[in-house]
Design a protein around this motif. Structure first.
Motif, PDB file in Angstrom:
ATOM      1  N   SER A 175      36.264  34.546  30.283  1.00 39.51           N
ATOM      2  CA  SER A 175      36.454  34.716  31.889  1.00 39.51           C
ATOM      3  C   SER A 175      36.743  36.085  31.917  1.00 39.51           C
ATOM      4  O   SER A 175      37.907  36.628  31.568  1.00 39.51           O
ATOM      5  N   LEU A 176      35.999  36.954  32.858  1.00 35.31           N
ATOM      6  CA  LEU A 176      36.316  38.310  32.877  1.00 35.31           C
ATOM      7  C   LEU A 176      37.630  38.490  33.777  1.00 35.31           C
ATOM      8  O   LEU A 176      38.277  39.769  33.606  1.00 35.31           O
ATOM      9  N   LYS A 177      38.010  37.606  34.451  1.00 34.31           N
ATOM     10  CA  LYS A 177      39.121  37.639  35.237  1.00 34.31           C
ATOM     11  C   LYS A 177      40.519  37.680  34.126  1.00 34.31           C
ATOM     12  O   LYS A 177      41.580  37.868  34.561  1.00 34.31           O
ATOM     13  N   GLU A 178      40.389  37.407  32.963  1.00 32.64           N
ATOM     14  CA  GLU A 178      41.529  37.035  31.962  1.00 32.64           C
ATOM     15  C   GLU A 178      41.818  38.692  31.529  1.00 32.64           C
ATOM     16  O   GLU A 178      42.797  38.772  30.877  1.00 32.64           O
TER      17      GLU A 178
ATOM     18  N   LYS B  81      34.325  43.587  45.949  1.00 34.68           N
ATOM     19  CA  LYS B  81      33.452  42.773  46.579  1.00 34.68           C
ATOM     20  C   LYS B  81      33.675  41.276  46.537  1.00 34.68           C
ATOM     21  O   LYS B  81      33.120  40.746  47.381  1.00 34.68           O
ATOM     22  N   LYS B  82      34.326  40.756  45.449  1.00 31.86           N
ATOM     23  CA  LYS B  82      34.671  39.407  45.289  1.00 31.86           C
ATOM     24  C   LYS B  82      33.332  38.611  45.342  1.00 31.86           C
ATOM     25  O   LYS B  82      33.413  37.543  45.856  1.00 31.86           O
ATOM     26  N   VAL B  83      32.531  38.698  44.428  1.00 35.52           N
ATOM     27  CA  VAL B  83      31.351  38.023  44.522  1.00 35.52           C
ATOM     28  C   VAL B  83      31.497  36.903  43.728  1.00 35.52           C
ATOM     29  O   VAL B  83      32.373  36.748  42.793  1.00 35.52           O
ATOM     30  N   ARG B  84      30.678  36.006  44.002  1.00 39.37           N
ATOM     31  CA  ARG B  84      30.693  34.545  43.587  1.00 39.37           C
ATOM     32  C   ARG B  84      29.719  34.312  42.132  1.00 39.37           C
ATOM     33  O   ARG B  84      30.165  33.484  41.332  1.00 39.37           O
TER      34      ARG B  84
ATOM     35  N   TYR C 252      44.251  34.009  43.967  1.00 39.70           N
ATOM     36  CA  TYR C 252      44.233  35.123  44.817  1.00 39.70           C
ATOM     37  C   TYR C 252      42.769  35.095  45.315  1.00 39.70           C
ATOM     38  O   TYR C 252      42.618  35.367  46.716  1.00 39.70           O
ATOM     39  N   ILE C 253      41.812  35.592  44.529  1.00 36.35           N
ATOM     40  CA  ILE C 253      40.475  35.955  44.874  1.00 36.35           C
ATOM     41  C   ILE C 253      39.695  35.056  45.659  1.00 36.35           C
ATOM     42  O   ILE C 253      39.189  35.082  46.733  1.00 36.35           O
ATOM     43  N   GLN C 254      39.700  33.609  45.339  1.00 37.67           N
ATOM     44  CA  GLN C 254      39.168  32.732  46.013  1.00 37.67           C
ATOM     45  C   GLN C 254      39.962  32.186  47.261  1.00 37.67           C
ATOM     46  O   GLN C 254      39.198  31.860  48.271  1.00 37.67           O
ATOM     47  N   SER C 255      41.360  32.428  47.319  1.00 34.67           N
ATOM     48  CA  SER C 255      42.080  32.381  48.655  1.00 34.67           C
ATOM     49  C   SER C 255      41.497  33.309  49.738  1.00 34.67           C
ATOM     50  O   SER C 255      41.257  33.111  50.920  1.00 34.67           O
TER      51      SER C 255
END
Length: 353
Positions: free
Chosen positions: A3-6, A36-39, A138-141
């Protein structure tokens, strides 16, 4: 799959170079993920098709999925229930406040500390959350509430003891405060601990841990009462805890929050307020007190004190010139106690089986 968020930023750069890509790719990835918080990787249009294909096959963006949510009709707060990849669930809470928005995040599935007044501890500790699982809350909220309603404040006060998941919490704070990533102010992040003394010292001695605000779940002004409701006090005494807090190298303006859950007949007497003032003593400028009337939950032996008792307790602290305020819990109409929404989902699944 990784996971890149790691990754914090330096780790992301190393990972990028390891793939044989130019260093600037880390900046591009960070922009897409955190600004950008892309999915999906396919939305990263300034990356070549080959790189996007590689990312899709070898890495992932999202580690949470929304299981359910409840929105308060009283104050607009939203409680999220997130499903993890292993099937466990955690909660986080979006709290709209005057002038800013706050998110309360979890750091563990369950909790091992065992505070008697806390619903989360009823299942014990299942596991620590990864850095990505903390950051993804945080990002998904933020995506859910809309990018125009920026979440500027983060409090580590959800499920779990943050300092018992030290390394993952540290890295998540690095990501939150790095201007190349989420770029939040250090002053807008608060870590709430039950008072694990050696971990508190470690955090303040660790030069790689960004200095953020500290909140301590104190909940009593004497050792006997604190042991009764917080078993951790048996090995982290209130005397040793306060001695540690009194000596921490606190930045100007970074007062320590003493959280005090007010429980009827346990710690809400006038003499408890006087004892709390004496415990703080000459260190008034170092602390502020957050009085939190207890949030009842099914099966609890404790009750919330009446409003007059709360106000009297508050007034006594003010008489000592101690900065104190009352925080009436938000979202009282949406499974207010931390862990209740998760328990509802577990009970629902049990009934299905």
């Amino acid at each position: 799959m990784v996971s890149l968020k790691e990754f914090n930023y330096s780790e992301l750069e190393r990972w990028v170079r390891k793939q044989g890509w130019k260093k600037f790719r880390a900046k591009q990835l960070s922009k897409w993920i955190y600004t950008k918080k892309v999915r999906s990787f396919d939305e990263m249009t300034d990356l070549s098709k080959d790189i996007r294909n590689f990312l899709n096959k070898n890495s992932k963006l999202n580690v949470l999925s929304l299981a359910s949510y409840e929105k308060s009709s009283e104050d607009g707060s939203i409680k999220f229930l997130w499903k993890l990849e292993d099937g466990h669930t955690i909660e986080s809470v979006f709290i709209p406040e005057r002038g800013h928005n706050t998110l309360c995040v979890s750091t563990q599935v369950g909790c091992a500390v065992g505070c008697k007044f806390c619903f989360t501890t009823t299942d014990g500790l299942i596991r620590n959350l990864t850095t990505a699982e903390i950051i993804d809350q945080y990002i998904q909220s933020q995506i859910f509430v809309g990018l125009d309603r920026r979440i500027s404040n983060v409090v580590y006060m959800g499920m779990g003891e943050p300092l018992a998941n030290y390394e993952n919490v540290k890295k998540s704070v690095q990501i939150l405060t790095d201007d190349r990533m989420l770029g939040l102010s250090n002053r807008k992040i608060t870590i709430s601990s039950s008072g694990i003394i050696h971990q508190i010292k470690k955090m303040y001695e660790d030069s790689t841990f960004p200095q953020v605000r500290l909140a301590i779940s104190l909940n009593a002004a004497d050792q006997g009462t604190r042991e009764k409701i917080m078993p951790i006090s048996e090995t982290n005494s209130i005397h040793d805890l306060m001695e540690t807090l009194n000596r921490l190298p606190i930045k100007t303006g970074y007062r320590i929050m003493l959280e005090y859950v007010l429980i009827k007949g346990i710690n809400d007497r006038p003499e408890d307020a006087h004892n709390l003032a004496k415990l703080i003593g000459r260190h008034k400028k170092r602390y502020k007190v957050n009085i939190i009337p207890f949030n009842p939950f099914p099966g609890s032996e404790f009750k919330r004190p009446d409003k007059d008792t709360v106000e009297k307790f508050h007034k006594i602290l003010w008489q000592y010139n101690i900065g104190a305020f009352v925080r009436w819990s938000k979202g009282a109409d949406i499974s207010a106690a931390c862990g209740q929404l998760r328990k509802k989902e577990i009970d629902r699944l049990v009934k299905i089986v």
